[in-house]
Design a protein around this motif. Structure first.
Motif, PDB file in Angstrom:
ATOM      1  N   MET A   1       8.830  15.674 -15.526  1.00 47.07           N
ATOM      2  CA  MET A   1       8.821  15.670 -14.067  1.00 47.07           C
ATOM      3  C   MET A   1       8.508  17.048 -13.534  1.00 47.07           C
ATOM      4  N   GLU A   2       9.125  18.060 -14.171  1.00 49.32           N
ATOM      5  CA  GLU A   2       8.857  19.409 -13.709  1.00 49.32           C
ATOM      6  C   GLU A   2       7.428  19.816 -14.008  1.00 49.32           C
ATOM      7  N   GLY A   3       6.854  19.211 -15.036  1.00 48.66           N
ATOM      8  CA  GLY A   3       5.474  19.508 -15.387  1.00 48.66           C
ATOM      9  C   GLY A   3       4.467  18.797 -14.502  1.00 48.66           C
ATOM     10  N   GLY A   4       4.921  18.058 -13.500  1.00 50.38           N
ATOM     11  CA  GLY A   4       3.988  17.477 -12.548  1.00 50.38           C
ATOM     12  C   GLY A   4       3.629  16.026 -12.809  1.00 50.38           C
ATOM     13  N   THR A   5       4.357  15.363 -13.728  1.00 51.13           N
ATOM     14  CA  THR A   5       4.081  13.950 -13.957  1.00 51.13           C
ATOM     15  C   THR A   5       4.585  13.119 -12.773  1.00 51.13           C
ATOM     16  N   THR A   6       3.790  12.152 -12.378  1.00 48.28           N
ATOM     17  CA  THR A   6       4.212  11.232 -11.331  1.00 48.28           C
ATOM     18  C   THR A   6       5.069  10.146 -11.970  1.00 48.28           C
ATOM     19  N   VAL A   7       6.233   9.888 -11.390  1.00 44.97           N
ATOM     20  CA  VAL A   7       7.145   8.934 -12.012  1.00 44.97           C
ATOM     21  C   VAL A   7       7.406   7.755 -11.088  1.00 44.97           C
ATOM     22  N   LEU A   8       7.362   6.567 -11.651  1.00 39.20           N
ATOM     23  CA  LEU A   8       7.802   5.381 -10.913  1.00 39.20           C
ATOM     24  C   LEU A   8       9.046   4.873 -11.603  1.00 39.20           C
TER      25      LEU A   8
ATOM     26  N   GLU B   1       1.867  14.366 -22.518  1.00 38.63           N
ATOM     27  CA  GLU B   1       2.363  14.295 -21.160  1.00 38.63           C
ATOM     28  C   GLU B   1       1.460  13.410 -20.328  1.00 38.63           C
ATOM     29  N   PRO B   2       1.921  12.213 -19.996  1.00 35.70           N
ATOM     30  CA  PRO B   2       1.076  11.330 -19.191  1.00 35.70           C
ATOM     31  C   PRO B   2       1.071  11.787 -17.739  1.00 35.70           C
ATOM     32  N   GLU B   3       0.037  11.399 -17.010  1.00 33.37           N
ATOM     33  CA  GLU B   3      -0.024  11.749 -15.586  1.00 33.37           C
ATOM     34  C   GLU B   3       0.924  10.852 -14.789  1.00 33.37           C
ATOM     35  N   ILE B   4       1.054   9.588 -15.261  1.00 34.71           N
ATOM     36  CA  ILE B   4       1.926   8.647 -14.557  1.00 34.71           C
ATOM     37  C   ILE B   4       2.883   8.010 -15.569  1.00 34.71           C
ATOM     38  N   LEU B   5       4.163   8.094 -15.268  1.00 32.29           N
ATOM     39  CA  LEU B   5       5.168   7.547 -16.170  1.00 32.29           C
ATOM     40  C   LEU B   5       5.916   6.426 -15.454  1.00 32.29           C
TER      41      LEU B   5
ATOM     42  N   SER C   1       0.847  -1.198   0.000  1.00 30.65           N
ATOM     43  CA  SER C   1       0.000   0.000   0.000  1.00 30.65           C
ATOM     44  C   SER C   1       0.877   1.241   0.000  1.00 30.65           C
ATOM     45  N   PHE C   2       0.575   2.171  -0.846  1.00 35.62           N
ATOM     46  CA  PHE C   2       1.220   3.487  -0.786  1.00 35.62           C
ATOM     47  C   PHE C   2       0.449   4.471  -1.641  1.00 35.62           C
ATOM     48  N   THR C   3       0.736   5.728  -1.470  1.00 35.14           N
ATOM     49  CA  THR C   3       0.033   6.773  -2.201  1.00 35.14           C
ATOM     50  C   THR C   3       1.044   7.737  -2.779  1.00 35.14           C
ATOM     51  N   LEU C   4       0.851   8.108  -4.022  1.00 35.57           N
ATOM     52  CA  LEU C   4       1.733   9.105  -4.631  1.00 35.57           C
ATOM     53  C   LEU C   4       0.914  10.307  -5.054  1.00 35.57           C
ATOM     54  N   GLU C   5       1.551  11.479  -4.953  1.00 34.53           N
ATOM     55  CA  GLU C   5       0.866  12.696  -5.357  1.00 34.53           C
ATOM     56  C   GLU C   5       1.487  13.247  -6.626  1.00 34.53           C
ATOM     57  N   GLU C   6       0.792  14.219  -7.169  1.00 34.12           N
ATOM     58  CA  GLU C   6       1.257  14.870  -8.387  1.00 34.12           C
ATOM     59  C   GLU C   6       2.712  15.317  -8.228  1.00 34.12           C
ATOM     60  N   GLY C   7       3.551  14.972  -9.177  1.00 33.31           N
ATOM     61  CA  GLY C   7       4.937  15.426  -9.139  1.00 33.31           C
ATOM     62  C   GLY C   7       5.853  14.560  -8.295  1.00 33.31           C
ATOM     63  N   ASP C   8       5.295  13.544  -7.643  1.00 32.42           N
ATOM     64  CA  ASP C   8       6.143  12.633  -6.874  1.00 32.42           C
ATOM     65  C   ASP C   8       6.981  11.782  -7.812  1.00 32.42           C
ATOM     66  N   ARG C   9       8.215  11.514  -7.393  1.00 34.01           N
ATOM     67  CA  ARG C   9       9.052  10.626  -8.180  1.00 34.01           C
ATOM     68  C   ARG C   9       9.541   9.527  -7.263  1.00 34.01           C
ATOM     69  N   LEU C  10       8.995   8.340  -7.479  1.00 32.30           N
ATOM     70  CA  LEU C  10       9.265   7.232  -6.568  1.00 32.30           C
ATOM     71  C   LEU C  10      10.309   6.293  -7.151  1.00 32.30           C
ATOM     72  N   GLY C  11      11.362   6.050  -6.390  1.00 34.88           N
ATOM     73  CA  GLY C  11      12.353   5.052  -6.801  1.00 34.88           C
ATOM     74  C   GLY C  11      12.037   3.744  -6.101  1.00 34.88           C
ATOM     75  N   ILE C  12      12.001   2.664  -6.865  1.00 33.33           N
ATOM     76  CA  ILE C  12      11.710   1.367  -6.259  1.00 33.33           C
ATOM     77  C   ILE C  12      12.992   0.546  -6.226  1.00 33.33           C
ATOM     78  N   LEU C  13      13.436   0.242  -5.031  1.00 35.69           N
ATOM     79  CA  LEU C  13      14.685  -0.482  -4.859  1.00 35.69           C
ATOM     80  C   LEU C  13      14.400  -1.899  -4.388  1.00 35.69           C
ATOM     81  N   GLY C  14      15.326  -2.766  -4.647  1.00 38.57           N
ATOM     82  CA  GLY C  14      15.146  -4.146  -4.183  1.00 38.57           C
ATOM     83  C   GLY C  14      16.006  -5.074  -4.988  1.00 38.57           C
ATOM     84  N   LEU C  15      16.262  -6.235  -4.435  1.00 42.84           N
ATOM     85  CA  LEU C  15      17.107  -7.200  -5.125  1.00 42.84           C
ATOM     86  C   LEU C  15      16.306  -7.856  -6.245  1.00 42.84           C
ATOM     87  N   ASN C  16      16.990  -8.650  -7.053  1.00 48.80           N
ATOM     88  CA  ASN C  16      16.271  -9.395  -8.093  1.00 48.80           C
ATOM     89  C   ASN C  16      15.226 -10.294  -7.446  1.00 48.80           C
TER      90      ASN C  16
END
Lengths: 257, 282
Positions: B196-203, B167-171, B49-64
């Motif tokens: 990103m500067e335009g407010g796209t949420t990035v994963l 420009e997608p909302e989520i990339l 569970s998590f929530t992202l807002e406009e302009g958030d850039r989330l890095g997903i880390l983890g092993l293979n």
């Protein structure tokens, strides 16, 4: 309601997929779309020679009789085969972007339907050549042609669902198609079988009912209502089952391809 | 606080891990009779569970095998989660395996329309943007050549150009910041930064921590399908290095921590200088 809205939003993609099927079919061939006329015409010539002349059957209008049967049958066989492969064939797309999956089998059926529609125009010169002239019953060809679409849609949805999980279905279907072909009276007159005790096999083959009704309309006779009902029952039944099965299983496709 | 663009609630994804995949009748019936159709169940994701807002850039880390790609596919809508719910606001564009949806017998031009409509763009929109796509891809006269004759670089260049035309909302990015040659890479990086500067949420999925620190403002660590940590990227980066260095010597870990803090200070100072320069220019 929700589904209709999504469908409407995605009609652009459906059209692109249909266009792709038609465009790629004849790409890199010199005669291109002309093959849609030539191919059925040439096979009709061959079949007429084999079954009409050599085996001494059929009258002057025999080529028209054969062409009707062959065109409708080959629509059914090509579309069902294409549709059952469509999910696997587009797996690279399906694995990447979410798209309503029924668009893939549906587009395979639609593009073959359009090509068959074009091929049917071959009937015009051939009918003139064979002295088959239109009557008031002629416009009724549309009834079996629509029933054919329903039948094909239903069969395709079931097949494409099953084939995703069991690839054997592709080969099994080839065999079944052969049985369907021989019981559809494509290059022989069914009258000889009428009293043989095996006639029920033909009668309960929906494709036979559709092809015969198409011919009745072509040759100026009224449609056989019993055949219409049999074909409609199959068409509606298979479509309902197919749509339901596809809908229930579509989310698992991605795990199997 | 921006508006929420992506809400992931209690998502779980279960796979059936059978030793051999059963996809023919013979196998199926043999197993059915032996009563052997039970599969090994395996949860690739559990309670995410998590929530992202406009302009958030989330890095997903983890092993293979931690479930990163599965999570991205659930968010993209390719996988339907076994349990839980994903709510997305707006268009999601995945930049994964660019050009995988192309038809290789189709020319570049035709693929623009096919791939574009696959991503949900209308014909009119693609007509309007066509020249821009071709120009950005830099394919020039090759656009009328069948894609099967393209190099893999050309293919991904075209894929990138089509996918990012609106420009997608989520990339969704999968270490994709290395498309084509050096020139194109620069162009594409700039485009993503603009978005990103335009407010796209990035994963963004990556193994490279520095890359995540450079791009993202939030980060998440996945381990065996569960979220171990989620929060601002600075904190998570610390947790992640500690996690990787678990077995290292105490003193080395201390030194590494110091190094990290210094690096953060350097980065902060650079930003300050940049800001100051901007102000002076104005």
């Amino acid at each position: 309601m929700e589904h209709i809205k999504t469908f409407w939003r995605r009609r652009g993609l459906l059209w692109e997929l249909v266009k792709k099927g038609i465009k790629l079919k004849y790409r890199r061939s010199y005669l291109g779309i002309l093959w849609s006329f030539l191919e059925p015409l040439l096979t009709t010539v061959v079949l007429t020679i084999v079954f009409g002349t050599l085996l001494g059957r059929g009258g002057r209008d025999f080529p028209v009789y054969i062409l009707c049967g062959r065109l409708l049958y080959s629509f059914f066989s090509t579309s069902t085969k294409a549709a059952s492969k469509s999910i696997r064939q587009n797996s690279s797309m399906i694995k990447k972007v979410y798209v309503p999956k029924y668009l893939y089998p549906l587009s395979s059926i639609l593009y073959n339907y359009i090509i068959t529609g074009i091929s049917l125009l071959t009937l015009v010169p051939l009918s003139i050549y064979c002295h088959v002239y239109p009557t008031v019953y002629m416009p009724l060809v549309i009834v079996p042609f629509i029933l054919l679409f329903m039948l094909t849609y239903g069969a395709s949805m079931i097949l494409s669902t099953v084939t995703v999980f069991f690839r054997d279905m592709e080969y099994l279907w080839d065999v079944l198609l052969m049985i369907i072909m021989y019981t559809s009276a494509i290059f022989y007159y069914p009258e000889k079988l009428m009293n043989s005790g095996f006639f029920w096999i033909l009668k309960y083959n929906p494709l036979y009912c559709i092809i015969m009704n198409f011919r009745y309309a072509m040759f100026g006779q009224p449609l056989d209502m019993q055949y219409v009902l049999i074909a409609a029952a199959y068409g509606i039944g298979l479509s309902v089952i197919g749509t339901y099965a596809f809908y229930k299983k579509q989310d698992e496709f991605i795990l199997a391809i | 606080m921006g508006k929420k663009t992506l809400v992931v609630e209690n998502v779980g994804m279960k796979f059936n891990l059978s030793q051999e995949k059963v996809d023919d009748f013979k196998e199926y019936f043999i197993r059915l009779f032996k009563g052997n159709l039970k599969y090994n169940e395996f949860w690739a994701l559990k309670d995410v569970s998590f929530t992202l807002e406009e302009g958030d850039r989330l890095g997903i880390l983890g092993l293979n095998g931690a479930g990163k790609s599965t999570l991205l596919k659930v968010i993209a809508g390719v996988f339907k989660p076994t349990e839980g719910k994903v709510t997305r606001k707006g268009k999601v564009v995945p930049l994964l395996e660019l050009g995988a949806g192309f038809d290789k017998n189709y020319t570049g031009r035709e693929n623009i329309y096919l791939y574009g409509s696959l991503l949900g763009y209308s014909k009119q929109f693609l007509d309007k943007k066509y020249d821009e796509i071709v120009k950005f891809s830099g394919l020039g006269k090759f656009i009328d050549v069948p894609v099967k004759n393209y190099s893999s670089g050309m293919r991904s260049k075209l894929g990138f150009s089509i996918a990012t035309i609106a420009e997608p909302e989520i990339l969704i990015l999968d270490e994709v910041l290395s498309v084509g040659d050096a020139n194109f890479r620069k162009k594409s990086e700039k485009k993503i930064r603009d978005m990103m500067e335009g407010g796209t949420t990035v994963l963004f999925v990556s193994h490279s921590l520095p890359q995540v620190e450079r791009i993202c403002n939030k980060a998440m660590i996945l381990e065996q399908g569960k979220i171990v940590a989620f929060g601002p990227v600075e904190e998570i980066a610390q947790v992640y290095t500690d996690m990787l260095d678990k077995d290292e010597d105490q003193e080395i870990m201390e030194l590494k921590r110091e190094r990290r803090q210094l690096l953060q200070k350097i980065r902060a100072r650079r930003e300050e200088i940049k800001e100051e320069k901007k102000k002076q220019e104005e």
